[in-house]
Design a protein around this motif. Structure first.
Motif, mmCIF file in Angstrom:
data_model
loop_
_atom_site.group_PDB
_atom_site.id
_atom_site.type_symbol
_atom_site.label_atom_id
_atom_site.label_comp_id
_atom_site.label_asym_id
_atom_site.label_seq_id
_atom_site.Cartn_x
_atom_site.Cartn_y
_atom_site.Cartn_z
ATOM 1 N N ALA A 296 -1.813 18.844 -4.091
ATOM 2 C CA ALA A 296 -2.343 18.493 -5.413
ATOM 3 C C ALA A 296 -1.945 19.494 -6.480
ATOM 4 C CB ALA A 296 -3.864 18.384 -5.350
ATOM 5 N N ALA B 263 -11.399 16.943 -0.202
ATOM 6 C CA ALA B 263 -9.985 16.783 -0.535
ATOM 7 C C ALA B 263 -9.295 15.816 0.419
ATOM 8 C CB ALA B 263 -9.296 18.143 -0.514
ATOM 9 N N ASP B 264 -9.802 14.575 0.477
ATOM 10 C CA ASP B 264 -9.194 13.574 1.355
ATOM 11 C C ASP B 264 -8.374 12.545 0.595
ATOM 12 O OD1 ASP B 264 -11.257 12.233 0.101
ATOM 13 O OD2 ASP B 264 -12.135 11.420 1.945
ATOM 14 N N ASN B 265 -8.242 12.721 -0.727
ATOM 15 C CA ASN B 265 -7.526 11.788 -1.601
ATOM 16 C C ASN B 265 -8.184 10.413 -1.637
ATOM 17 O OD1 ASN B 265 -5.697 13.853 -2.047
ATOM 18 N ND2 ASN B 265 -4.209 13.100 -0.562
ATOM 19 N N HIS C 216 -9.389 11.727 -6.434
ATOM 20 C CA HIS C 216 -7.968 11.605 -6.734
ATOM 21 C C HIS C 216 -7.378 13.015 -6.768
ATOM 22 C CE1 HIS C 216 -4.370 11.087 -9.238
ATOM 23 N NE2 HIS C 216 -4.396 9.807 -8.908
ATOM 24 N N PRO C 217 -6.135 13.193 -6.311
ATOM 25 C CA PRO C 217 -5.542 14.535 -6.345
ATOM 26 C C PRO C 217 -5.586 15.190 -7.726
ATOM 27 C CG PRO C 217 -4.180 13.070 -5.030
ATOM 28 C CD PRO C 217 -5.258 12.220 -5.649
ATOM 29 N N ASN D 145 -3.792 18.774 1.608
ATOM 30 C CA ASN D 145 -3.963 17.909 0.433
ATOM 31 C C ASN D 145 -4.186 18.728 -0.833
ATOM 32 O OD1 ASN D 145 -3.723 15.628 2.040
ATOM 33 N ND2 ASN D 145 -5.933 15.328 2.246
ATOM 34 N N THR D 146 -4.887 19.843 -0.705
ATOM 35 C CA THR D 146 -5.167 20.681 -1.870
ATOM 36 C C THR D 146 -3.888 21.342 -2.369
ATOM 37 O OG1 THR D 146 -7.417 21.073 -1.068
ATOM 38 C CG2 THR D 146 -6.558 22.621 -2.699
#
Length: 362
Positions: free
Chosen positions: A307, A229-231, A235-236, A303-304
């Protein structure tokens, strides 16, 4: 006894109260008005990490491994595997032996071999010079050393299904990854005993509506899918799709981090190959392939949630589900009485404030 108050993230809910810690274990979790609006989550469990803070797991150097584990501990990762990349057998053997004292000391939970039993077609940043077909002989010797927890294998290779079954019978998790397998070949790998999908989408034949391939095969199977989950790797929107499709009990956040994590842009090494890191993105010099990440688990959690995944589900993906992959679900990975007191105190914007492992602030 230590009491930590705030908003406590437990499976399926966020409750206000206190976590009471006695020695290395959680004594109780009490619902009452806390004196803080901090967010308390279980310590993160990273089952796929190659290094960080300028230190690497990939060379078998114990001092470097200690440094990498310490770097990620500061970001809330209280349990982690040391992931190697495709390497000569001698390096795999020596590294496994070198890391035994670290496992016994609790600094790492075990070893993960991401390779060398991978597809040439989907090798990504793996060194093609070291790729080879699965070997029961090699696996036998490595497992006898001790500490092997996870092995990534491309199920379409000769001898792969036998190797996956061999691992399952010895309580070592097998993962499907770096694979050009068809949908049917993927399901055969799962039937043989694979329980994990290595960084879903990355290093895999992409899905097609007439050939679903490994991505759909893994999402529709009872396996845990790793998600970076690093974008960058995902992708988100794809992260949310995969996590929602699999569910939080079948999704595990990983870093796939390399030694450049937390370091300045520049040139680094991964498995004997030059890697250039620029603006958080690591790529092989030889062909521009993405080469691991510069991610930490706290950033993966942020990031998660950004998202669109609910915080309790994101925490399951960062702690509870990967703990279960390692067979440690009855010891850690959640804020429940009797489990090991591994926890992270986060600010309201999910930044790490304090980290506790086995009842001790670190």
């Amino acid at each position: 006894m230590t009491r930590i108050g705030g908003r406590i993230v437990r499976p399926g809910a966020v409750v206000e109260g206190y976590v009471e810690v006695d020695g290395p274990a959680i004594l109780s979790v009490n619902a009452e008005q806390p004196n803080s609006d901090d967010i308390i989550v279980p310590g993160f469990v990273d089952i796929h990490c190659h290094g960080g803070g300028g230190h690497t797991f990939t060379t078998g150097d114990a001092d470097s491994a200690r440094g990498a584990a310490a770097f990620h501990l500061a970001h809330g990762t209280t349990t982690m595997l040391a992931s190697l990349v495709s390497s000569p057998f001698e390096l795999m053997r020596d590294a496994t032996e070198a890391y035994r004292p670290l496992i016994e000391a609790g600094l790492i939970a075990g070893v993960h071999y991401e390779g060398p039993f991978l597809s040439h077609v989907r090798c990504g940043a793996q060194n093609p010079e070291f790729l080879r077909d699965p070997s029961i002989k090699e696996l036998t010797e490595l497992i006898e050393i001790g500490g092997v927890r996870l092995v990534t294998i491309a199920p379409e290779l000769p001898g792969a299904l036998e190797a996956i079954t061999f691992l399952r019978e010895r309580n070592v998790a097998a993962a499907v990854g770096h694979t050009d397998a068809t949908y049917e070949e993927t399901l055969l790998g799962v039937k043989a005993g694979a329980s994990v999908g290595t960084h879903l989408f990355n290093g895999m034949r992409p899905p097609h509506h007439r050939e679903p391939g490994p991505v759909v095969g893994l999402l529709s199977s009872p396996v845990v899918c790793e998600l970076i989950a690093d974008n960058i790797h995902l992708h988100p929107g794809m992260l949310k799709f995969a996590a929602t499709t699999a569910g939080p009990d079948k999704s595990a956040l990983i870093t796939d981090a390399m030694d450049a994590t937390g370091m300045a842009d520049g040139t680094y090494d991964l498995g004997g190959q030059a890697v250039v890191v620029a603006d958080r993105v690591a790529r092989l010099v030889r062909d521009g392939s993405i080469a691991g990440s510069t991610l930490t688990m706290d950033a993966a959690l942020r990031n998660t949630v950004a998202a669109g995944i609910a915080l309790p589900d994101a925490v399951l993906m960062a702690s509870t589900t990967p703990a279960r992959v390692l067979g440690l679900g009855d010891e850690l990975g959640a804020l429940e009485a009797g489990l090991r007191a591994d926890l992270v105190v986060l600010s309201s914007d999910l930044r790490v404030k304090r980290v506790m492992r086995a009842g001790r602030w670190v």
